[in-house]
Design a protein around this motif. Sequence first.
Motif, mmCIF file in Angstrom:
data_model
loop_
_atom_site.group_PDB
_atom_site.id
_atom_site.type_symbol
_atom_site.label_atom_id
_atom_site.label_comp_id
_atom_site.label_asym_id
_atom_site.label_seq_id
_atom_site.Cartn_x
_atom_site.Cartn_y
_atom_site.Cartn_z
ATOM 1 N N THR A 73 0.832 -1.207 0.000
ATOM 2 C CA THR A 73 0.000 0.000 0.000
ATOM 3 C C THR A 73 0.866 1.256 0.000
ATOM 4 O OG1 THR A 73 -0.185 -0.184 2.417
ATOM 5 C CG2 THR A 73 -1.977 -1.101 1.092
ATOM 6 N N PHE A 74 2.010 1.189 0.682
ATOM 7 C CA PHE A 74 2.915 2.340 0.702
ATOM 8 C C PHE A 74 3.458 2.626 -0.696
ATOM 9 C CE2 PHE A 74 7.356 3.792 0.810
ATOM 10 C CZ PHE A 74 7.186 5.046 1.383
ATOM 11 N N ILE A 75 3.928 1.604 -1.388
ATOM 12 C CA ILE A 75 4.520 1.821 -2.711
ATOM 13 C C ILE A 75 3.487 2.328 -3.704
ATOM 14 C CG2 ILE A 75 5.453 0.582 -4.723
ATOM 15 C CD1 ILE A 75 7.515 1.380 -2.605
ATOM 16 N N PHE A 76 2.281 1.781 -3.674
ATOM 17 C CA PHE A 76 1.227 2.275 -4.567
ATOM 18 C C PHE A 76 0.918 3.744 -4.272
ATOM 19 C CE2 PHE A 76 0.253 -2.115 -5.677
ATOM 20 C CZ PHE A 76 -0.178 -1.998 -6.987
ATOM 21 N N SER A 77 1.028 4.160 -3.014
ATOM 22 C CA SER A 77 0.777 5.550 -2.626
ATOM 23 C C SER A 77 1.994 6.423 -2.907
ATOM 24 C CB SER A 77 0.405 5.622 -1.143
ATOM 25 O OG SER A 77 -0.680 4.767 -0.837
ATOM 26 N N PHE A 78 3.169 5.919 -2.578
ATOM 27 C CA PHE A 78 4.417 6.647 -2.751
ATOM 28 C C PHE A 78 4.681 6.955 -4.224
ATOM 29 C CE2 PHE A 78 9.184 6.778 -2.665
ATOM 30 C CZ PHE A 78 9.353 7.743 -1.687
ATOM 31 N N THR A 79 4.230 6.068 -5.105
ATOM 32 C CA THR A 79 4.435 6.276 -6.537
ATOM 33 C C THR A 79 3.738 7.543 -7.013
ATOM 34 O OG1 THR A 79 4.628 3.901 -6.876
ATOM 35 C CG2 THR A 79 4.183 5.220 -8.825
ATOM 36 N N GLU A 80 2.623 7.889 -6.400
ATOM 37 C CA GLU A 80 1.955 9.143 -6.748
ATOM 38 C C GLU A 80 2.873 10.334 -6.493
ATOM 39 O OE1 GLU A 80 -1.592 11.864 -4.894
ATOM 40 O OE2 GLU A 80 -2.125 9.801 -5.439
ATOM 41 N N LEU A 81 3.551 10.323 -5.362
ATOM 42 C CA LEU A 81 4.478 11.407 -5.045
ATOM 43 C C LEU A 81 5.674 11.409 -5.992
ATOM 44 C CD1 LEU A 81 4.488 11.003 -1.156
ATOM 45 C CD2 LEU A 81 3.448 12.877 -2.429
ATOM 46 N N ILE A 242 8.567 4.873 -13.781
ATOM 47 C CA ILE A 242 8.643 4.642 -12.339
ATOM 48 C C ILE A 242 7.438 3.866 -11.806
ATOM 49 C CG2 ILE A 242 8.548 5.815 -10.103
ATOM 50 C CD1 ILE A 242 10.644 7.732 -11.131
ATOM 51 N N PRO A 243 6.194 4.194 -12.195
ATOM 52 C CA PRO A 243 5.074 3.364 -11.713
ATOM 53 C C PRO A 243 5.223 1.895 -12.091
ATOM 54 C CG PRO A 243 4.245 5.399 -12.657
ATOM 55 C CD PRO A 243 5.708 5.359 -12.968
ATOM 56 N N ILE A 244 5.652 1.640 -13.327
ATOM 57 C CA ILE A 244 5.831 0.248 -13.755
ATOM 58 C C ILE A 244 6.907 -0.430 -12.913
ATOM 59 C CG2 ILE A 244 6.532 -1.250 -15.667
ATOM 60 C CD1 ILE A 244 5.386 0.863 -17.574
#
Length: 472
Positions: A73-81, A242-244
Motif C-alpha cells: 500500500t505504501f509503494i502504490f501511494s508513494f508512486t503518486e508522489l 517509475i510506476p511500472i
Amino acid sequence: MTTKSNQQQAGSPHAGKVTHHELKQTLGTWQLWGIAVGLVISGEYFGWSYGWATAGTLGFVITALFIAAMYTTFIFSFTELTTSIPHAGGPFAYARHAFGPVGGYLAGAATLVEFVFAPPAIALAIGAYLHVQFPGLEPKHAAMGAYLVFMALNIVGVQIAAAFELFVTLLAIFELLVFMGVVAPGFAWSNFTKGGWAGADHFSLGAFHGMFAAIPFAIWFFLAIEGVAMAAEEAKNPKRSIPIAYVTGILTLVVLAIGVMVFAGAAGDWTKLANINDPLPQAMKYIVGANSGWMHMLVWLGLFGLVASFHGIILGYSRQIFALARAGFLPEWLAKVHPRFKTPHRAILAGGVVGIAAIYSDELIRFGGQTLTANIVTMSVFGAILMYIVSMLALFKLRRTEPNMERPFKAPLFPYFPAFALVAAAISLATMVYYNFLVAIVFAIFLALGYVYFLLTRRQREIAPADALLEE
C-alpha cells in the motif's frame, strides 16, 4: 513553495538562478525495476530468519504478511508522489513541498539515516561471506574493499551502474528460484508448522508478543525499495517508467519473500535456521547434503544478492546527499556533479566515508547487548519508518492543498491505501521504540543534532539556487 521569492529578496549572487536537471537522464523501465528489486533483494538471503526466533514460523508469517501489506500500500501511494515530483531528493522533496523546510529536513534526515546506515551492514555481510571462502581475508577489510569498488562503479556513470545492477539482480532472483526448486522435493508442511507459534504448537501470548518483536526482521524483507525515487531525475520518462518499476518490483519481492520463507521452513528443522546469517544454504543441506554441487552454487551466487543491494543503496544515498546539498540542507560542495560522468561523485564519497567509519566502530556502535550489524540495521529501519510516516502525511497534505497538481499516477483506493500504510508504519515505529529503546535514543539524538545544524544554516538555504523541479 516560496523558495524562489525568498532567494530574490535575499539579494544574494544566487538570487534568481534556477537549477534544472543536472543529472544525466539515461535510465529505462527495466533498469529502474532492477534498481527497485536489487535495492532490497539481499533481505531475501539473510536477516529475516531471526523473526522465527521470536515469533515462530507461523507467527512470523502473520508479521511478514502485515509488513508486506504495509509496503504494498505504501509503494502504490508513494508512486503518486514520485511521479508528481520526480526529484533526486525523493521523500525530502515531497515533504519540503508539502510542509516547507522543517518537513523537508525531517524526511531528508530520516532517509539519510536509512540509506547511509544500511550499506555498512550489507558490506559486513559481504565481508563475512568472503571470509568463509578465504579465511585469511579480514571481513572488515573486505567490507571496505566492497565500498571502494562500488563507489568507483557509481562514479563512472549511472548507465553503467544501472546495467550492472540489473545483471546482478537477475542472477540473484535466478538463485532464489533455484533454491526453491532444489528443496521442493523435501517440502513438508508439517516441518513448517511444528512449533510454529514461538516454539509451541498452539497460539500463545508469547507468540503474540513475538510477532511484534519480529517486525524489524519482516521490514528487512523490503527495506529500501523506495530508493528508486532517488533515481527519478535520471529516468528517461519517470512519469511512465517509475510506476511500472515500483509496482512490478514490489510484487516480485512479495512473491520471492513468501516463497523463500515457506520453502526454507518446510525443508527440515526450522529452529536450526532461526539465529543464523545463512538460512538458505543450511536449509538446502537438509535436502542435498553439505557436499552437493547445488550447495556450492548457492553459496557463491549468494554474493550477488548482497552486491545488488549494496550497489543499489550506494546509488540511493548519493542522490539523497546530492539533493539535500543542492537545496542548502548540507554543505554546497556535496552537490557538485562530476564534469565528465555527470554523477554526484562527492556525495558518493561522503556516504562511503561514513559507512566505512561505521564498519570500524565496533566499540562505539555495539551497545544494548546487540551486535554491530544488528544496531546498524536497526538504526536504518528507524530512519525508514519515520520517512514512510512523513511521506504518507505529505501525500494527504498535497491532495488537500494542491488538488490540481499533475498526478500521472494516483494512489488506488485513496484514502484507504495510504491510510493503511500510515497506520501500519506508526505501529511499526512504536514497536521499534519499545523493543529497541537505546537505538531509538541514539536515533533521536541524531535528529536533534541535525536540527540544530538546520537552524544554524538558514542563510545557506536562502542563497541556494531555486530548484526548478520543486517550483514547476
